[in-house]
Scaffold this active site. Structure first.
Site, short mmCIF file in Angstrom:
data_model
loop_
_atom_site.label_atom_id
_atom_site.label_comp_id
_atom_site.label_asym_id
_atom_site.label_seq_id
_atom_site.Cartn_x
_atom_site.Cartn_y
_atom_site.Cartn_z
N GLN A 51 0.85 -1.36 0.03
CA GLN A 51 -0.12 -0.20 -0.11
C GLN A 51 0.88 1.10 0.02
OE1 GLN A 51 -2.82 -1.57 -0.90
NE2 GLN A 51 -3.98 0.07 0.22
N LEU A 53 4.06 1.80 -1.17
CA LEU A 53 4.59 1.59 -2.52
C LEU A 53 3.73 2.00 -3.57
CD1 LEU A 53 7.27 -0.85 -1.97
CD2 LEU A 53 7.72 1.53 -1.69
N GLY A 54 2.39 1.75 -3.59
CA GLY A 54 1.48 1.80 -4.34
C GLY A 54 1.67 0.91 -5.54
N GLY A 55 1.71 1.50 -6.88
CA GLY A 55 1.86 0.75 -7.88
C GLY A 55 3.38 0.01 -7.94
N GLU A 78 0.60 -25.64 5.78
CA GLU A 78 0.77 -26.08 7.13
C GLU A 78 -0.37 -25.93 7.97
OE1 GLU A 78 4.38 -25.62 9.14
OE2 GLU A 78 5.40 -25.73 7.35
N GLY A 79 -1.68 -25.60 7.51
CA GLY A 79 -2.80 -25.30 8.07
C GLY A 79 -3.10 -23.93 7.81
N THR A 80 -4.43 -23.74 7.39
CA THR A 80 -4.91 -22.48 7.34
C THR A 80 -5.34 -21.74 8.57
OG1 THR A 80 -7.32 -22.81 7.08
CG2 THR A 80 -5.95 -23.09 5.13
N SER A 81 -5.26 -20.23 8.40
CA SER A 81 -5.52 -19.54 9.55
C SER A 81 -6.63 -19.88 10.13
CB SER A 81 -5.66 -17.98 9.30
OG SER A 81 -4.05 -17.54 8.82
#
Length: 92
Positions: A51, A53-55, A78-81
């Site tokens: 965010q 750095l933008g583009g 290793e397992g989703t959040s």
């Protein structure tokens, strides 16, 4: 940028899990908390960098783009959040 500093530092969570393992105790919830905290912090910090750095943040010429992809992968592998949250809630 201040939001990650409000949460519990991942070093403390990981240290607590290691201490429990050294004592021969179950550290499933603590390990899940450490992974969830670390992957969430990495995802947030790399998102904030993109965010800022933008583009340029989305350009493959800048390392932040890869860091963000790697951070997202850490939330999944290793397992989703969501699974980590489920493990934590069942152990509390």
């Amino acid at each position: 940028m201040s939001e990650p500093s409000v949460e519990l530092p991942v070093e403390l969570v990981a240290w607590r899990a290691a201490k429990r393992l050294d004592a021969g105790l179950d550290a499933t919830a603590e390990a899940a908390m450490a992974k969830l905290t670390a992957s969430g912090t990495a995802a947030y910090c790399t998102w904030a960098a993109v965010q800022t750095l933008g583009g340029w943040g989305y350009s493959r010429e800048h390392p932040v783009e890869r860091w963000m992809r790697d951070a997202k992968l850490e939330e999944i592998e290793e397992g989703t959040s969501d699974i980590m949250r489920l493990i934590i809630s069942r152990r509390l």
